[in-house]
Each structure stands twice: as structure tokens, then as C-alpha cells.
Design an enzyme around this catalytic site. Sequence first.
Site, PDB file in Angstrom:
ATOM      1  N   ASP A  97       0.709  -1.217   0.000  1.00 36.31           N
ATOM      2  CA  ASP A  97       0.142  -0.101  -0.009  1.00 36.31           C
ATOM      3  C   ASP A  97       0.652   1.176   0.041  1.00 36.31           C
ATOM      4  O   ASP A  97       0.672   2.178  -0.833  1.00 36.31           O
ATOM      5  CB  ASP A  97      -0.822  -0.239   1.142  1.00 36.31           C
ATOM      6  CG  ASP A  97      -2.096  -0.871   0.882  1.00 36.31           C
ATOM      7  OD1 ASP A  97      -2.727  -1.258  -0.022  1.00 36.31           O
ATOM      8  OD2 ASP A  97      -2.562  -1.471   2.190  1.00 36.31           O
ATOM      9  N   GLN A 151       3.698   1.722  -1.434  1.00 33.17           N
ATOM     10  CA  GLN A 151       4.351   2.249  -2.370  1.00 33.17           C
ATOM     11  C   GLN A 151       3.281   2.604  -3.676  1.00 33.17           C
ATOM     12  O   GLN A 151       3.727   2.920  -4.738  1.00 33.17           O
ATOM     13  CB  GLN A 151       5.215   1.151  -2.880  1.00 33.17           C
ATOM     14  CG  GLN A 151       6.252   0.628  -1.860  1.00 33.17           C
ATOM     15  CD  GLN A 151       6.866  -0.655  -2.340  1.00 33.17           C
ATOM     16  OE1 GLN A 151       6.653  -1.106  -3.372  1.00 33.17           O
ATOM     17  NE2 GLN A 151       7.743  -1.289  -1.377  1.00 33.17           N
ATOM     18  N   HIS A 155      -6.916  -4.894  -3.155  1.00 33.14           N
ATOM     19  CA  HIS A 155      -7.077  -4.323  -1.874  1.00 33.14           C
ATOM     20  C   HIS A 155      -7.463  -2.506  -2.420  1.00 33.14           C
ATOM     21  O   HIS A 155      -6.949  -2.163  -3.095  1.00 33.14           O
ATOM     22  CB  HIS A 155      -5.971  -4.185  -0.804  1.00 33.14           C
ATOM     23  CG  HIS A 155      -6.340  -3.530   0.451  1.00 33.14           C
ATOM     24  ND1 HIS A 155      -7.596  -3.678   0.948  1.00 33.14           N
ATOM     25  CD2 HIS A 155      -5.644  -2.905   1.269  1.00 33.14           C
ATOM     26  CE1 HIS A 155      -7.645  -2.883   2.158  1.00 33.14           C
ATOM     27  NE2 HIS A 155      -6.428  -2.553   2.461  1.00 33.14           N
ATOM     28  N   GLY A 203      -1.768 -14.210   0.709  1.00 32.08           N
ATOM     29  CA  GLY A 203      -1.306 -15.045  -0.302  1.00 32.08           C
ATOM     30  C   GLY A 203      -0.955 -16.506  -0.409  1.00 32.08           C
ATOM     31  O   GLY A 203      -1.492 -17.128  -1.366  1.00 32.08           O
ATOM     32  N   GLU A 262      -9.209  -7.357  10.124  1.00 36.13           N
ATOM     33  CA  GLU A 262      -7.629  -7.720  10.322  1.00 36.13           C
ATOM     34  C   GLU A 262      -7.184  -6.880  11.459  1.00 36.13           C
ATOM     35  O   GLU A 262      -6.334  -7.531  12.307  1.00 36.13           O
ATOM     36  CB  GLU A 262      -6.840  -7.232   9.178  1.00 36.13           C
ATOM     37  CG  GLU A 262      -6.864  -5.942   8.678  1.00 36.13           C
ATOM     38  CD  GLU A 262      -6.268  -5.520   7.479  1.00 36.13           C
ATOM     39  OE1 GLU A 262      -6.139  -6.534   6.525  1.00 36.13           O
ATOM     40  OE2 GLU A 262      -5.927  -4.269   7.154  1.00 36.13           O
ATOM     41  N   GLU A 317     -14.856 -11.063   6.780  1.00 29.56           N
ATOM     42  CA  GLU A 317     -14.024 -10.704   7.491  1.00 29.56           C
ATOM     43  C   GLU A 317     -13.936 -10.647   8.843  1.00 29.56           C
ATOM     44  O   GLU A 317     -12.842 -10.322   9.720  1.00 29.56           O
ATOM     45  CB  GLU A 317     -14.342  -9.005   7.313  1.00 29.56           C
ATOM     46  CG  GLU A 317     -14.197  -8.587   5.723  1.00 29.56           C
ATOM     47  CD  GLU A 317     -12.892  -8.765   5.223  1.00 29.56           C
ATOM     48  OE1 GLU A 317     -11.811  -8.998   6.002  1.00 29.56           O
ATOM     49  OE2 GLU A 317     -12.626  -8.403   4.002  1.00 29.56           O
ATOM     50  N   GLU A 361     -12.429 -15.909   7.250  1.00 33.45           N
ATOM     51  CA  GLU A 361     -11.018 -15.777   7.044  1.00 33.45           C
ATOM     52  C   GLU A 361     -10.055 -16.227   8.393  1.00 33.45           C
ATOM     53  O   GLU A 361      -8.564 -16.326   8.220  1.00 33.45           O
ATOM     54  CB  GLU A 361     -10.600 -14.355   6.855  1.00 33.45           C
ATOM     55  CG  GLU A 361      -9.190 -14.028   6.086  1.00 33.45           C
ATOM     56  CD  GLU A 361      -9.035 -12.767   5.584  1.00 33.45           C
ATOM     57  OE1 GLU A 361      -7.810 -12.439   5.345  1.00 33.45           O
ATOM     58  OE2 GLU A 361      -9.963 -11.876   5.523  1.00 33.45           O
ATOM     59  N   SER A 368      -0.367  -8.022   4.968  1.00 32.97           N
ATOM     60  CA  SER A 368      -0.038  -6.675   4.516  1.00 32.97           C
ATOM     61  C   SER A 368       0.821  -5.906   5.562  1.00 32.97           C
ATOM     62  O   SER A 368       0.285  -5.965   6.625  1.00 32.97           O
ATOM     63  CB  SER A 368      -1.157  -6.001   3.583  1.00 32.97           C
ATOM     64  OG  SER A 368      -1.987  -5.629   4.719  1.00 32.97           O
TER      65      SER A 368
END
Length: 489
Positions: free
Chosen positions: A107, A109, A131, A157, A220, A388, A392, A413
Site C-alpha cells: 500500500d 508504495q 485491496h 497470499g 484484520e 471478514e 478468514e 500486508s
Amino acid sequence: MNYFNSLNFRQKLINLRKCKLVEKNFFSKKCDILKRKNIVIVGCGSQGLNQGLNMRDSGLHVSYALRGSSILNKNKSWENATKNNFFVDTYENIIPTADLVINLTPDKQRKEVVTLLQKFMKENSVLGFSHGFHIVEIGQKIRNDITVIMVAPKCPGTEVREEYKKGFGVPSLIAVHMENDPKKIGFEIAKAWAYSLGSHRAGVLHSSFIAEVKSDLMGEQTILCGMLQTSSLVCYDQLVSQGKDPNYAGKLIQLGWESITESVKHGGITLMLNRLSNTAKIRAYILSKKLKVMFSSLFRKHMDDIISGEFSKNMIDDWNSDDKKLKEWRTQIKKTDFEKCKICHKEISEQEYFDQGLLMVAILKAGIELSFEIMVETGIKEESAYYESLHELPLIANTIARKRLYEMNLVISDTAEYGSYLFSQSAIPLLKEFMNELCPGDLGEKISDLQFDNVTLNKINHDIENHPVEIIGKKLRKYMVDMKPIKLS
């Protein structure tokens, strides 16, 4: 400029509420629309590599764009791509040939990367994300001729690949940015991309960039990563303080989350509680009620800061300070006793994880229900909130089972990692204080069976089974008929 905050109240609600399950018959064309198209993935980290492997195995042509310096220095991304026999080239050489460019860089970058990509992308091409943070929280404008889509797998991933290899897949949210769909082809391309990952077997939700970001950040930060991290550290310390062998305590926590959440994956909170004795179920129910009261304000603060943009603002400030807070928190976690304890070779049966982890069950129940409830209160649809807050969860627990919190924080992430640490800073003191309320049998040993009345047990069973997260879960799990059990560590 924060895109979400630029919308009026009605537009915000419409986007937050956008969520519809894509029925299986909508995937009859599979990923044919992407056959014979040039697909270029930018970045080859965890999501980049594993999505690319799935897409290639689904018959698509995939190559990778990396910075010239990454190729010259043969960094990790270059190594990931070349070891798996993918073609790799620089942005300026390969992006102009791409029909679909999928930006899977971190994110922090993305503003620089997206600016660069737009210089090289051909007219009427498609830009994909996994995302929506960049579009929603940064609000960067994308060239008018470019279609902007998202396919967001609801897991790290590594699990995208592992579930695909089992012949299944992971649920994904797909979306089209309403400011960038000039040819009205975004939905069909996103659907094909999701199919190529295997997500059509697990459930695909047609959502919005906004609903994905706001629900993803909440999940998350709280139950998925923040709560597992907090509970791992505090429960480990509690077990050691009770006289448990430190290495045994480490194994009980590290592998316990995986074993316990595997039941959640297949049968929700109801099945998880049914793995306990009736006495233990009643005790877990009581503890979870107390935990929900205790954590309610903290969970709501995280949701409020996510909606207002305060969380994103503070995290971006940390990016601009060379990740000062993130690096400090990483160092703190690495130095914890839980992370440093040795591997225990003593056998622990699957049922023992439940019997000795009554508190862990209560924590999971409280965290799932609380995060789900608060997301729905905020306007997020139940389907999104379910993925969510519950589905997961076992996928994150799998990463802890491999190499504890180090592995979890490695594959999620940087945005998830930052939010998880932020949550833990406030949650750890709360949970430590709660440990004073524990009784024998709550953690580290099996509870003694006590007498109970049928009326109480019946009421508790009814409450567990009829929570809204259980009702929507039963509906969504019917879609997942091919779901495979994991091989427990």
C-alpha cells in the site's frame, strides 16, 4: 484526498452496503475473457506470486513487472518470479504490452507505482488491485480511459495458493471503481480474474472498493490478526505463570488456534462450542459475554477511526516517518517469550486443544461476534462482515501454526500488520487484567464436569445458534460444498 470522505452521506451508505453473492451459474464462461490476453502483475510478494501461480494453472498468460533495480539486484521478488519460471521485465518494457495490469505492490508504495504505471499503460487497458486502500483512502485519480477493478481474496497470499492446490479456493470480493468503467467491462473481467484464482468454488461477493476496505481493515485489526496476536501473547504468559512448561505452552497456543478455528470454518461458532463438554460450553459462553463487554469500546474505536479516515491518516504519517512505529512494534513482538520459546515435541491431540483451550474458544466467540456486530451496525452487509470476521480466521490461524506470529506478520500486508500492532497496544493490558477472573479449567487443563440444568443449556444453545453471524454463515457455507479440511500441524 480521502475518496470516501469526498462522498456525500447517501453515496457512502450505498457503497458500504454494496454486497451480493455471485451465483455459480454466472461463472459459466469461466475465465475465457482473459484467455489470449497479456496479464502483467506488478510486484511478486506473497499475493503477487501466489495469485500468478493460480492464474497460470487456470490457463492464463502471466508475467511480472519489477523495478529495474529489483531485477539488477536479483531481489526477493525477482527470485520468486524467476524460480517459478515466469517472464520478468521492467515497467517501461512490459507494461505497454499489457491488457490487464494487476498492482500487488505494498500500500505505501502504490501512489508512486500507480503514477508510473499510468505513463506506460496502453489506452483502454485495465488496472487491477487486490485491496481498495489506495483508491479509497489515498484517492488517487486514474486516467479516464482505464478500467479499474478489484479482486480481493479474503486471506494471505500463501493460503490463496494452498486452497487452490486442494481443488478448492478462497472467497473473494470483486468490485469496479465507479469513477473508472468507461467500457462497462469491469465486472466481467473481475469475475474472470476471481475464477482463475479458484474463488468461484468458495464464494465471490460483488462489492465496492469502499465496502472491501472498511470491512477488511476492521477484520484484520480486531479478530483476525489483532485479537489472535494479543491472545497468543497473553495466554502464553498466563500458562507459564500457572507453572506450565514454556515450550508446551507455546505449542498449545501456536497450534491451538489452528485446530480450534478449523471447526469454525466448517460449522461456525456453533460447531466450535459443540466440541466442548456441556460444562465447558456454559463456562465459555459466560466468559465470552464478559469479554464482549470488556472489548466493546476498543472494537468500536477501531471501526470509528477506520470510517473517519483517522486510522489511515495516522498510518500514512508513520509511512512518512520511515515506519517508526511499525518497526518499534515489530521489534517488541520479536522479543516476546512466546516468539522465542522452543519447539515442543510432546503430542497434543486435537480434542486436547479444545479441552485445555476453553478461554481461547471464548475469546474467538467474543471477537467474531463483536467484530461482526459492529461492522453491521456501521452499514456493512452481513455477507461481507461474515467473511471478514469468521471465514478468514482459520486461514490466519494457519500462518501462526507454521512459525507463530512471525509468519502471520510476514504474509499479511503492512497495513494489516500496522493495524494489528495498534490494536494489541490497547488490547494486551485489558486481557492481562481479565486473567485475574480465570478459574481452574479455563486455560491449560480440562474443566471438571459440574451439574447443570437443561433450561440453562437449552437457552445457551439457542443463543449461540441464532446469532446473526451463525445465520448468515449457514447460508454462505452451503456455497462451499467442496471445502477441504486442513491437515493439522
